[in-house]
Each structure stands twice: as structure tokens, then as C-alpha cells.
Write a protein that holds these residues in place. Structure first.
Motif, PDB file in Angstrom:
ATOM      1  N   LEU A 151       0.834  -1.207   0.000  1.00 62.09           N
ATOM      2  CA  LEU A 151       0.000   0.000   0.000  1.00 62.09           C
ATOM      3  C   LEU A 151       0.870   1.258   0.000  1.00 62.09           C
ATOM      4  N   ILE A 155       1.268   4.017  -3.075  1.00 57.64           N
ATOM      5  CA  ILE A 155       0.985   5.455  -2.913  1.00 57.64           C
ATOM      6  C   ILE A 155       2.201   6.285  -3.340  1.00 57.64           C
ATOM      7  N   MET A 158       2.347   6.123  -7.132  1.00 56.43           N
ATOM      8  CA  MET A 158       1.251   6.915  -7.734  1.00 56.43           C
ATOM      9  C   MET A 158       1.541   8.409  -7.660  1.00 56.43           C
ATOM     10  N   ARG A 161       4.953   9.283  -9.914  1.00 56.28           N
ATOM     11  CA  ARG A 161       4.885   9.193 -11.366  1.00 56.28           C
ATOM     12  C   ARG A 161       4.092  10.331 -12.012  1.00 56.28           C
ATOM     13  N   MET A 180      11.084   1.503  -8.424  1.00 52.60           N
ATOM     14  CA  MET A 180      11.033   0.882  -9.748  1.00 52.60           C
ATOM     15  C   MET A 180      12.378   0.267 -10.122  1.00 52.60           C
ATOM     16  N   ASP A 181      13.466   0.959  -9.771  1.00 51.95           N
ATOM     17  CA  ASP A 181      14.806   0.514 -10.179  1.00 51.95           C
ATOM     18  C   ASP A 181      15.352  -0.650  -9.348  1.00 51.95           C
ATOM     19  N   ASN A 184      11.289  -3.442  -7.716  1.00 53.23           N
ATOM     20  CA  ASN A 184      10.509  -3.845  -8.896  1.00 53.23           C
ATOM     21  C   ASN A 184      11.371  -4.621  -9.875  1.00 53.23           C
ATOM     22  N   LEU A 185      12.570  -4.086 -10.139  1.00 49.17           N
ATOM     23  CA  LEU A 185      13.481  -4.740 -11.088  1.00 49.17           C
ATOM     24  C   LEU A 185      13.829  -6.154 -10.623  1.00 49.17           C
ATOM     25  N   LYS A 188      10.754  -8.406 -11.017  1.00 48.58           N
ATOM     26  CA  LYS A 188      10.457  -8.653 -12.441  1.00 48.58           C
ATOM     27  C   LYS A 188      11.474  -9.611 -13.048  1.00 48.58           C
ATOM     28  N   ARG A 189      12.751  -9.421 -12.671  1.00 45.05           N
ATOM     29  CA  ARG A 189      13.784 -10.305 -13.234  1.00 45.05           C
ATOM     30  C   ARG A 189      13.570 -11.740 -12.765  1.00 45.05           C
ATOM     31  N   LEU A 192      10.685 -13.107 -14.651  1.00 41.72           N
ATOM     32  CA  LEU A 192      11.089 -13.297 -16.055  1.00 41.72           C
ATOM     33  C   LEU A 192      11.911 -14.575 -16.229  1.00 41.72           C
TER      34      LEU A 192
END
Lengths: 219, 276
Positions: A151, A155, A158, A161, A180-181, A184-185, A188-189, A192
Motif C-alpha cells: 500500500l 501510494i 502513484m 509518477r 522501480m529501479d 521492482n526490477l 520482475k527479473r 522473467l
């Protein structure tokens, strides 16, 4: 019949699968020629698959119209839209189907695309904003520590960005970029790699005939 | 009252969202926009290409549903290219992108008096995705033998020297689907090692970060905010910049509703087993 229904497709999957892998990694000129040819075949198959898709779509909706199932009027609209656009495409500003397609804005095909399909599609997607807002209010609750972390991260992203985040504080764009860097990365990796290994395993199962679901089910 | 706040009717939320879009859109609600490094990287690469009057390939891989987010990126990139003398070749992996790409080229070509076949060309849609990219790398003029106007790519001034994807100075995919990670990177960038940038919807942007870190992409324009950043860089505010007020307001409204929902949940909801 068994040969056509099972043996031949399995043999084709094996030969083309192995050949596809081989030519992708071997830079020899003969290998490259085979790869060029296979890539061309694949594009032709794609084009025929689109025809098959149109046939399946029309057959499905024809069945609904014939049986007058619930919502059959929408199925009728599928035919209306399809044939109207098909006629406009063949008409091609009066030039017929054997010359390059007109890109004039007043061409009926282009007009329908620009003033019917684009606004209709855009409207459908814009409605998502309303449902997301409602769903976020209802479901985004910090019931567990993990949900609380998610959460807070949501926020921050949001706010980070959109320009208002920087107006409130420089912290939001900076923290959003870090989220994100880094986390998240990393996630995601990991996803993936897992998905890719799964895809390789599935591809090998298909090539070696272990996975046969693509041949169609049942007798 | 507490029941009302714990379970606000969704129609009330819809009204707030609608007002959050309409009011900033009708007023001159402007916010400062600061480009992020990933958007700046694409802009800088196009500037580098402009120094040699090079050629870039733009793949329009989106449909009308993503028109609001991605079309402003396309217009801003084309504006930069035509302004700086960069030649542009366009193509599509999505059939419904053709009309959108044609509209973008027509608008920008008219603004900068760019000539089709010389300053830009549009090759249209072809099937294949990954194998089309592979084919373009092996034999570009074989994969796209004609543009949408029926001109041979082997004869057009803009494409006659393009034999492979490696002959492009930069490739940009504007995508609303998985074409960057399923077609462009595995079958194109990884094999032919061209410079590659991506513009995508906001929801797709987090998926692209592994490719940014690995260097397979050198830049990323994410969603309407990314498009607004690019418009800021080309110094021509457009629809994306105009949409930032509405997007910021709606984000704030959603955050306030989330905070309200959680506050009510902690005050009253937990005793009742949570909101319905």
C-alpha cells in the motif's frame, strides 16, 4: 488417419523445432538461408491463422444469432461491423482492392476507424479508471504487514509518477524511481527467469512429443 | 455515518473521478514537468542521430485503446525527428495501429513539410512479430518490399540503403503489448545489436526495467507521464502535458479514497470483519 492426426504433426513439430533452434544459433550461410525461409513460412502461417480466426469468430456469432441466444443482437452487430468495414476496405475510395489502400481521411474505411473505432476503444479503456478507483478504495486495505508495505509503495509510486508528486515533495519522484529501479526490477527479473525457464521446458516437451495438447483433445 | 464511510457507494467514487478529470481539463491547471533519465535517454539518442542526419525506425505496436497514452509520444518523437532532419521509417506489428500511425505521420509531415519517401515512409502492418523482426534483420527490403503507397523500398531514397535492422541508427517501439520483450529484444536487438528504446503504456512500464538494466533498451517512455516529459523536452506541450493535471488529480483522489478506506477499516471495520 492416425498418421495424419498424430504422427505427422509430431514429426513436423520435432523437425521444425530442432531446425529452428539449430539455425538460430549457427551463423553459417546455409543455416541463415534456412532461417530466412522458415521466418517467411511463419509469417505466411500467421496470415492464414488470421483468416482462421475470422472464420471462427463469424462461425461462433452465426451460431448465437441462429439460436437467438441471450445477447444475440450483439452478435448481429459483429456481422454488421465486419461486413461494413470489409466493403469499405474493398471499395478503397473507389479504387478497388488491387491498388494500395487510400490513406485519405475522407475514405469511408479511414473515417469509420477514426470516428467510430478509436473513440469506442478509447472509451472502453477510459472506463477502467473509474473501476480501478472504486476497486482500490474497497480492496486496498492494510490487513497484513505485507499488504501495508504494498500500500505504501503504491501510494509513493502513484504520487512519484505524476507531476503533483514533485510539487508536494522531491521525495516522491526519488522514492518512486528507487522502488522501480530496485525492488521492482529484482522481482520482475525473478519472474522473467522463471517464466523463461518454464517456456523453454514447455517448448522442449512439445518438440519431443511429450506435450500433445496442441494436437486437440479427445477422439 | 460510519457505515456510509466504510462502504461508500461506487457511484459517488465515479463522480469524484469524473470531476477530477473534467475540472482540470477545462481549466488552465499546469504543473511543472521534469523529464526522467530514461525519457531523456531516448531524446538524447534521437539528437545524436540528428547530428548525422540518420534514419530511425519507429514501430507502432498499439491500438486505439492506447491512443491517449501512446499517440502523444509518437507525435512528440516525430516532431523532434522532422524538426532536426532525422529520417523516419514507420511500421506496425498491430493491424489497428495503421490508422493511428498514418494520422501521426500526416499531422507531423504537414507541420514540417516532410516528403513521403524522402523524409519518411510508412511500411504498414505485417504478420509474424518475432519472425518479422528476424526477417527485417536478415533482409529488410525482402521483409518489407513496398511501403503502404506501393513504392518499392529498394527504390525509395529513404530505404534504398537499408539492408538490415543494423542500418538504422535507432529503433523505437511504441508498444501497448508484449512486442518489445517478445519480438524486438529476442529476435532483433539481442541478435543485431542496434540501439533500442521503448515507449509503452504505464501499466507495462515496470516490466521493462530488467531490459533497461541489461542495456538491451537504452530508454523508456512510460505512459502519459512519460509522453508529457517528452513533450517538455521537444518544447511543444501537447495532449499529454494537458492531461497531467487530470492524471495528478485522479491519482490524488484515488489515494485519498484509499486512505479513507483504511482509516475507516482500522477505526470500525476490523471489529465488523472488514468492509463488504
Amino acid at each position: 488417419m492416425l498418421f495424419l492426426r498424430r504422427t505427422l504433426p509430431l514429426a513436423l513439430a520435432f523437425i521444425l523445432g530442432i531446425t529452428g533452434i539449430f539455425v538460430f544459433y549457427v551463423p553459417h550461410s546455409t543455416s541463415q538461408l534456412i532461417e530466412t525461409e522458415l521466418a517467411l513460412w511463419d509469417r505466411i502461417i500467421w496470415a492464414f491463422a488470421m483468416l482462421l480466426g475470422i472464420y471462427s469468430l463469424l462461425k461462433l456469432h452465426l451460431g448465437r444469432v441462429r439460436k437467438q441466444q441471450a445477447g444475440w443482437g450483439y452478435s448481429f452487430l459483429v456481422f454488421f461491423g465486419f461486413f461494413l468495414m470489409f466493403i469499405f476496405s474493398v471499395y478503397n475510395s473507389g479504387n478497388g482492392p488491387f491498388v494500395p489502400r487510400s490513406n485519405a481521411p475522407e475514405d469511408p474505411f479511414n473515417w469509420m476507424f477514426q470516428y467510430v473505432q478509436v473513440p469506442a476503444d478509447a472509451t472502453m479503456f477510459s472506463i477502467l479508471a473509474f473501476f480501478i478507483a472504486s476497486a482500490a478504495y474497497r480492496t486496498f486495505r492494510a490487513r497484513t504487514p505485507e499488504a501495508a508495505i504494498l500500500l505504501v509503495a503504491a501510494i509513493i509510486v502513484m504520487l512519484g509518477r505524476v507531476p503533483i508528486g514533485a510539487v508536494i515533495s522531491d521525495f516522491f519522484p526519488m522514492a518512486s524511481t528507487w522502488l522501480m529501479d530496485v525492488p521492482n526490477l529484482a522481482a520482475k527479473r525473478g519472474i522473467l527467469l522463471g517464466v523463461s525457464l518454464g517456456a523453454i521446458a514447455t517448448a522442449l516437451r512439445i518438440i519431443f512429443g511429450i506435450e500433445r495438447a496442441y494436437l486437440g483433445g479427445g477422439e | 455515518m460510519k457505515d456510509f464511510l466504510l462502504n461508500i457507494d461506487r457511484r459517488i467514487i465515479f463522480v469524484f473521478v469524473a470531476l477530477g478529470v473534467i475540472i482540470p481539463s477545462l481549466t488552465a491547471f499546469k504543473l511543472p514537468i521534469k523529464p526522467t533519465p530514461y525519457v531523456q535517454a531516448i531524446y538524447n539518442t534521437v539528437e545524436e542521430v540528428a547530428k548525422n542526419k540518420g534514419t530511425i525506425l519507429i514501430s507502432f505496436d498499439y491500438g486505439p485503446g492506447s491512443d491517449a497514452e501512446i499517440q502523444p509520444m509518437a507525435l512528440a518523437i516525430l516532431r523532434q525527428c522532422f524538426r532536426k532532419g532525422v529520417k523516419v521509417v514507420g511500421m506496425c506489428h498491430w493491424p489497428d495501429a495503421v490508422g493511428l500511425a498514418e494520422r501521426a505521420f500526416a499531422e507531423m509531415a504537414a507541420e514540417f513539410s516532410a516528403k513521403s519517401g524522402v523524409d519518411y515512409t510508412f511500411l504498414g502492418y505485417k504478420t509474424g512479430a518475432g519472425t518479422l523482426v528476424l526477417g527485417m534483420g536478415q533482409d529488410f527490403q525482402g521483409a518489407f518490399s513496398q511501403d503502404t503507397q506501393g513504392n518499392n523500398t529498394a527504390d525509395l531514397p529513404i530505404t534504398r540503403n537499408i539492408r538490415s535492422l543494423t542500418d538504422f541508427d535507432y529503433v523505437i517501439a511504441l508498444a501497448a503489448g508484449n512486442t518489445p520483450e517478445q519480438a524486438w529484444i529476442p529476435f532483433g536487438q539481442e541478435r543485431y545489436k542496434f540501439k533500442f528504446g521503448v515507449g509503452c503504456t504505464a501499466v507495462m512500464a515496470p516490466d521493462q526495467y530488467p531490459y533497461l538494466q541489461s542495456g538491451q533498451m537504452n530508454g523508456l517512455i512510460g505512459g502519459l507521464a512519460g509522453a508529457a516529459e517528452y513533450e517538455t523536452l521537444v518544447n511543444k506541450p501537447g495532449k499529454a502535458t494537458g492531461g497531467m493535471g487530470a492524471q495528478s488529480t485522479v491519482h490524488l483522489i484515488i489515494i485519498l479514497f484509499i486512505i479513507l478506506g483504511n482509516a475507516m477499516y482500522f477505526l470500525y471495520g476490523r471489529q465488523k470483519g472488514g468492509a463488504q
